[in-house]
Design a protein around this motif. Structure first.
Motif, PDB file in Angstrom:
ATOM      1  N   ASN A 156       0.830  -1.386   0.045  1.00  0.00           N
ATOM      2  CA  ASN A 156       0.016   0.373  -0.406  1.00  0.00           C
ATOM      3  C   ASN A 156       0.914   1.513  -0.612  1.00  0.00           C
ATOM      4  O   ASN A 156       1.830   1.761   1.204  1.00  0.00           O
ATOM      5  CB  ASN A 156      -1.044  -0.444   1.059  1.00  0.00           C
ATOM      6  N   GLY A 157       0.665   2.269  -0.730  1.00  0.00           N
ATOM      7  CA  GLY A 157       1.683   3.401  -1.422  1.00  0.00           C
ATOM      8  C   GLY A 157       2.697   3.231  -1.728  1.00  0.00           C
ATOM      9  O   GLY A 157       3.916   3.445  -1.793  1.00  0.00           O
ATOM     10  N   GLY A 163       7.526   2.727  -1.104  1.00  0.00           N
ATOM     11  CA  GLY A 163       7.013   1.424  -2.503  1.00  0.00           C
ATOM     12  C   GLY A 163       7.565   1.220  -3.534  1.00  0.00           C
ATOM     13  O   GLY A 163       7.698  -0.081  -3.597  1.00  0.00           O
ATOM     14  N   ASP A 181      -1.743   2.215  -4.903  1.00  0.00           N
ATOM     15  CA  ASP A 181      -1.399   4.488  -4.790  1.00  0.00           C
ATOM     16  C   ASP A 181      -2.572   4.296  -5.856  1.00  0.00           C
ATOM     17  O   ASP A 181      -3.802   3.895  -6.095  1.00  0.00           O
ATOM     18  CB  ASP A 181      -0.844   4.079  -5.388  1.00  0.00           C
ATOM     19  N   ARG A 182      -1.900   6.067  -5.831  1.00  0.00           N
ATOM     20  CA  ARG A 182      -3.546   6.413  -7.354  1.00  0.00           C
ATOM     21  C   ARG A 182      -3.001   6.039  -8.634  1.00  0.00           C
ATOM     22  O   ARG A 182      -2.431   5.618  -9.179  1.00  0.00           O
ATOM     23  CB  ARG A 182      -2.082   8.384  -7.428  1.00  0.00           C
ATOM     24  N   LYS A 185      -0.611   6.597 -10.572  1.00  0.00           N
ATOM     25  CA  LYS A 185       1.048   5.474 -10.161  1.00  0.00           C
ATOM     26  C   LYS A 185       0.862   4.485 -11.084  1.00  0.00           C
ATOM     27  O   LYS A 185       2.281   3.534 -11.002  1.00  0.00           O
ATOM     28  CB  LYS A 185       1.133   5.516  -8.952  1.00  0.00           C
ATOM     29  N   ASP A 199      -6.230   1.041  -7.575  1.00  0.00           N
ATOM     30  CA  ASP A 199      -6.546   2.719  -7.253  1.00  0.00           C
ATOM     31  C   ASP A 199      -7.152   2.201  -5.958  1.00  0.00           C
ATOM     32  O   ASP A 199      -8.382   2.613  -6.739  1.00  0.00           O
ATOM     33  CB  ASP A 199      -7.109   3.586  -8.691  1.00  0.00           C
ATOM     34  N   LYS A 315       6.194  10.046  -7.578  1.00  0.00           N
ATOM     35  CA  LYS A 315       6.774   9.048  -8.226  1.00  0.00           C
ATOM     36  C   LYS A 315       7.808   8.448  -8.066  1.00  0.00           C
ATOM     37  O   LYS A 315       8.863   8.981  -8.945  1.00  0.00           O
ATOM     38  CB  LYS A 315       6.049   8.740  -9.735  1.00  0.00           C
TER      39      LYS A 315
END
Length: 324
Positions: A156-157, A163, A181-182, A185, A199, A315
């Motif tokens: 996570n991340g 990450g 992540d988002r 990314k 996401d 990133k």
């Protein structure tokens, strides 16, 4: 020498000032490093703001270290009389958080045991991205998480500094990786070796039938009871970062969850270790993993770099070059 100095807990632009300060002098067990690059970590952000309050334990009204910056890469300029391993001219990298910080400056002193040789084929910017983030990822996966080949690992991340190293290190150990992540990314996360990229704004990874042997939580803002739902009964959950509330919850509730058969849950605290730093550096040198650098800023741009980190869009790593 020039250094970015933080004299008080304030907003970024008010707190950080570029100043001319005295060049440090190495003690008997230290070396003086001409810094060519440093990198940003979340600790820098926390110490400048004085939030959460636990960061003020070393200084209630101002940061305990006026010059922040833990990760450095540079060239040894002078050595103390007890230094045995390093010589002037050696190119090195290291985490100087245990030596009084000071990476956001043209020169810094550090004890030789925190420094590793910089590979000749690696840039100073790449080297500066390694020390703290990669060691946290390695220790979380290998030492705390007991990673093994074939494990189902969730990170996570996965698109940030720790990450991006964690995804690659997990793949090196033969695990199958899911990165969270988002959305912007996800392509990067897949390119680093993740089998699946999610996401978090579109999918709740803690709901569903899929279970994981190891969860590495770099961005710990969810309850450990949420993560317990997707952790195998013999699985391990490791928190590396997040809010103080969630860290406290994990420390208090983790042992109870473990005793009740819900897997092992715990927090990994930062432990700089040169041997781990060298382990990752050798993986980079062999091409098995690679540092991911999003942006580079000059020393005058530390505030801008930290602001970018705080927005959550980074990133990989953000690097500071010492050209001003």
């Amino acid at each position: 020498m020039l250094a970015m100095v933080c004299a008080k807990y304030r907003t970024l632009d008010d707190a950080l000032k570029l100043r001319e300060v005295d060049k440090p002098v190495p003690k008997d067990d230290e070396v003086l490093i001409k810094v060519y690059a440093s990198s940003i970590n979340s600790w820098d952000w926390d110490l400048i703001r004085g939030k959460p309050l636990i960061t003020r334990l070393g200084g209630l009204t101002k940061p305990p270290y006026p010059i922040l910056g833990a990760d450095v890469a540079g060239r040894v300029e002078a050595v103390g009389r007890k230094v045995k391993r390093l010589r002037p001219g050696d190119e090195v990298l290291g985490d100087v958080s245990g030596c009084g910080w000071g990476g956001f400056a043209e020169y810094v002193c550090a004890r030789e045991h925190v420094l590793s040789p910089k590979p000749a084929g690696m840039t100073f910017e790449q080297a500066a991205s390694i020390p703290q983030a990669s060691v946290l990822a390695l220790q979380g996966l290998r030492d705390k998480g007991r990673i093994r080949r074939g494990m189902q690992v969730l990170i996570n991340g996965a698109g940030g500094g720790v990450g991006t190293f964690a995804v690659q290190i997990a793949r090196y150990f033969g695990a199958e990786v899911t990165g969270v992540d988002r959305g912007d990314k996800l392509e990067l996360i897949r390119s680093l070796g993740a089998r699946r990229a999610v996401d978090y704004r579109k999918e709740d990874i803690t709901i569903g039938e899929r279970r994981y042997d190891l969860i590495l939580d770099v961005a710990g803002y969810r309850s450990v009871f949420d993560w317990k739902r997707v952790l195998n009964p013999r699985g391990i959950y490791v928190m590396l970062g997040g809010s103080m509330g969630r860290i406290g919850q994990t420390i208090l509730a983790g042992p109870w969850i473990s005793l009740s058969g819900g897997g092992r849950m715990g927090v990994l605290f930062h432990k700089p270790k040169r041997e781990d730093q060298q382990f990752v550096t050798e993986l980079c040198e062999s091409g098995r993993i690679q540092p991911v650098i999003d942006r580079t800023y000059p020393l005058t741009g530390v505030a801008e770099a930290l602001r970018y980190l705080g927005e959550g869009h980074v990133k990989g790593k953000v690097v500071i070059r010492m050209d001003v």
